[in-house]
Design a protein around this motif. Structure first.
Motif, mmCIF file in Angstrom:
data_model
loop_
_atom_site.group_PDB
_atom_site.id
_atom_site.type_symbol
_atom_site.label_atom_id
_atom_site.label_comp_id
_atom_site.label_asym_id
_atom_site.label_seq_id
_atom_site.Cartn_x
_atom_site.Cartn_y
_atom_site.Cartn_z
ATOM 1 N N PRO A 1 32.001 62.424 143.070
ATOM 2 C CA PRO A 1 31.264 61.327 143.838
ATOM 3 C C PRO A 1 31.663 61.180 145.473
ATOM 4 C CG PRO A 1 32.411 60.573 141.783
ATOM 5 C CD PRO A 1 32.923 61.889 142.005
ATOM 6 N N VAL A 2 30.660 60.982 146.307
ATOM 7 C CA VAL A 2 30.960 60.848 147.664
ATOM 8 C C VAL A 2 30.369 59.383 148.018
ATOM 9 C CG1 VAL A 2 28.876 61.901 147.942
ATOM 10 C CG2 VAL A 2 30.358 62.127 149.867
ATOM 11 N N GLN A 3 31.004 58.910 149.148
ATOM 12 C CA GLN A 3 30.508 57.808 149.736
ATOM 13 C C GLN A 3 30.121 58.401 151.218
ATOM 14 O OE1 GLN A 3 30.916 54.678 148.580
ATOM 15 N NE2 GLN A 3 31.688 55.331 146.813
ATOM 16 N N ARG A 4 28.972 57.929 151.568
ATOM 17 C CA ARG A 4 28.667 58.319 152.907
ATOM 18 C C ARG A 4 28.227 57.363 153.952
ATOM 19 N NH1 ARG A 4 25.064 61.834 149.824
ATOM 20 N NH2 ARG A 4 26.165 63.695 149.975
ATOM 21 N N ILE A 5 28.504 57.242 155.179
ATOM 22 C CA ILE A 5 28.308 56.394 156.019
ATOM 23 C C ILE A 5 27.470 56.971 157.274
ATOM 24 C CG2 ILE A 5 28.810 54.749 157.916
ATOM 25 C CD1 ILE A 5 31.631 54.478 156.331
ATOM 26 N N ALA B 1 31.712 61.354 155.429
ATOM 27 C CA ALA B 1 31.488 61.498 154.083
ATOM 28 C C ALA B 1 33.066 61.277 153.509
ATOM 29 C CB ALA B 1 31.031 62.709 153.544
ATOM 30 N N PHE B 2 33.271 60.501 152.236
ATOM 31 C CA PHE B 2 34.481 60.430 151.647
ATOM 32 C C PHE B 2 34.365 60.896 150.163
ATOM 33 C CE2 PHE B 2 33.661 57.319 155.242
ATOM 34 C CZ PHE B 2 34.911 57.196 155.757
ATOM 35 N N TRP B 3 35.428 61.804 149.959
ATOM 36 C CA TRP B 3 35.378 62.079 148.504
ATOM 37 C C TRP B 3 36.682 61.865 147.923
ATOM 38 C CZ3 TRP B 3 33.410 65.222 152.395
ATOM 39 C CH2 TRP B 3 32.114 65.677 152.232
ATOM 40 N N LYS B 4 36.633 61.009 146.673
ATOM 41 C CA LYS B 4 37.965 60.688 146.113
ATOM 42 C C LYS B 4 38.415 61.941 145.185
ATOM 43 C CE LYS B 4 40.582 57.026 144.160
ATOM 44 N NZ LYS B 4 40.651 55.617 143.603
ATOM 45 N N THR B 5 39.818 62.297 145.675
ATOM 46 C CA THR B 5 40.280 63.468 145.114
ATOM 47 C C THR B 5 41.414 63.313 144.287
ATOM 48 O OG1 THR B 5 41.536 63.834 146.947
ATOM 49 C CG2 THR B 5 39.692 64.865 147.069
ATOM 50 N N ASP B 6 41.920 61.942 143.883
ATOM 51 C CA ASP B 6 42.912 61.841 143.266
ATOM 52 C C ASP B 6 42.746 60.560 142.289
ATOM 53 O OD1 ASP B 6 45.524 61.685 142.109
ATOM 54 O OD2 ASP B 6 46.474 60.706 143.652
ATOM 55 N N PRO B 7 42.341 60.496 141.040
ATOM 56 C CA PRO B 7 42.554 61.714 140.256
ATOM 57 C C PRO B 7 41.236 62.421 140.546
ATOM 58 C CG PRO B 7 41.991 59.879 138.877
ATOM 59 C CD PRO B 7 42.048 59.236 140.191
ATOM 60 N N ALA C 1 49.186 61.256 152.464
ATOM 61 C CA ALA C 1 49.236 60.060 151.420
ATOM 62 C C ALA C 1 48.228 59.600 151.277
ATOM 63 C CB ALA C 1 50.411 59.079 152.031
ATOM 64 N N SER C 2 46.926 60.032 150.961
ATOM 65 C CA SER C 2 45.476 59.388 150.804
ATOM 66 C C SER C 2 45.022 60.483 149.759
ATOM 67 C CB SER C 2 44.855 59.393 152.222
ATOM 68 O OG SER C 2 43.296 59.245 151.778
ATOM 69 N N PRO C 3 44.305 59.640 148.739
ATOM 70 C CA PRO C 3 43.556 60.088 147.728
ATOM 71 C C PRO C 3 42.016 60.685 148.185
ATOM 72 C CG PRO C 3 43.343 57.740 147.280
ATOM 73 C CD PRO C 3 44.220 58.015 148.666
ATOM 74 N N TRP C 4 41.615 60.586 149.563
ATOM 75 C CA TRP C 4 40.573 60.926 150.056
ATOM 76 C C TRP C 4 40.623 62.057 150.980
ATOM 77 C CZ3 TRP C 4 36.446 57.834 148.486
ATOM 78 C CH2 TRP C 4 36.794 56.768 147.850
ATOM 79 N N LEU C 5 39.593 62.712 150.724
ATOM 80 C CA LEU C 5 39.015 63.998 151.721
ATOM 81 C C LEU C 5 37.783 63.252 152.546
ATOM 82 C CD1 LEU C 5 38.706 66.900 152.576
ATOM 83 C CD2 LEU C 5 37.184 67.377 150.560
ATOM 84 N N LEU C 6 37.911 63.508 153.834
ATOM 85 C CA LEU C 6 37.270 62.975 154.789
ATOM 86 C C LEU C 6 36.303 64.178 155.504
ATOM 87 C CD1 LEU C 6 39.180 60.464 156.816
ATOM 88 C CD2 LEU C 6 37.914 60.038 154.530
ATOM 89 N N GLY C 7 35.128 63.763 155.593
ATOM 90 C CA GLY C 7 34.039 64.917 156.346
ATOM 91 C C GLY C 7 33.177 64.429 157.191
ATOM 92 N N VAL C 8 32.966 65.060 158.490
ATOM 93 C CA VAL C 8 32.071 64.571 159.314
ATOM 94 C C VAL C 8 31.020 65.570 159.759
ATOM 95 C CG1 VAL C 8 33.618 63.029 160.315
ATOM 96 C CG2 VAL C 8 33.458 65.366 161.371
ATOM 97 N N GLY C 9 30.031 65.155 160.195
ATOM 98 C CA GLY C 9 28.947 66.191 160.679
ATOM 99 C C GLY C 9 27.373 65.547 161.100
ATOM 100 N N GLY C 10 26.528 66.208 160.874
ATOM 101 C CA GLY C 10 25.169 65.459 161.336
ATOM 102 C C GLY C 10 24.102 66.780 160.947
ATOM 103 N N GLY C 11 22.984 66.306 161.401
ATOM 104 C CA GLY C 11 21.703 67.162 161.147
ATOM 105 C C GLY C 11 20.508 66.642 161.429
ATOM 106 N N SER C 12 19.590 66.757 160.668
ATOM 107 C CA SER C 12 18.235 66.125 160.672
ATOM 108 C C SER C 12 18.058 64.504 160.536
ATOM 109 C CB SER C 12 17.149 66.847 159.954
ATOM 110 O OG SER C 12 17.578 66.735 158.429
ATOM 111 N N ASP C 13 19.333 64.191 159.770
ATOM 112 C CA ASP C 13 19.066 62.659 159.399
ATOM 113 C C ASP C 13 20.348 61.850 160.356
ATOM 114 O OD1 ASP C 13 18.185 60.516 158.207
ATOM 115 O OD2 ASP C 13 19.295 61.083 156.228
ATOM 116 N N ASN C 14 20.575 62.266 161.559
ATOM 117 C CA ASN C 14 21.665 61.732 162.180
ATOM 118 C C ASN C 14 22.820 62.071 161.738
ATOM 119 O OD1 ASN C 14 20.268 60.167 164.189
ATOM 120 N ND2 ASN C 14 19.938 58.527 163.014
#
Length: 85
Positions: A48-52, A30-36, A13-26
């Motif tokens: 659009p993506v929000q990153r922490i 990541a949060f992507w709004k999928t609705d709409p 029941a959320s309009p967001w897709l969440l992603g986690v990971g890492g690499g050369s920059d810690n």
């Protein structure tokens, strides 16, 4: 940002897709709004993506629905993130 996306999650029941990971920059959340979902076919823009940025690579995540929290496991640590109301 260059990184490896290790896990994706659709909280119920959320309009967001969440992603986690890492690499050369810690690591990152990541949060992507999928609705709409934006129509990207016309102008070839990215969704659009929000990153922490966080410390240490995040390998896995789970969603705790009763508390609206994201629990992440990564290099030498476990973290709990409140996703708000």
């Amino acid at each position: 940002h260059k990184g490896i996306l290790n896990a994706l999650l659709f909280p119920p029941a959320s309009p967001w897709l969440l992603g986690v990971g890492g690499g050369s920059d810690n690591s990152f959340l990541a949060f992507w709004k999928t609705d709409p979902m934006p129509d990207t076919t016309k102008d070839k823009k990215e969704v659009p993506v929000q990153r922490i940025k966080t410390d240490g690579h995040i390998h896995r995540c789970i969603y705790h629905a009763a508390k609206n929290e994201l629990i992440t496991a990564g290099f030498k640590k476990l973290e709990v993130w409140s996703l708000g109301a």
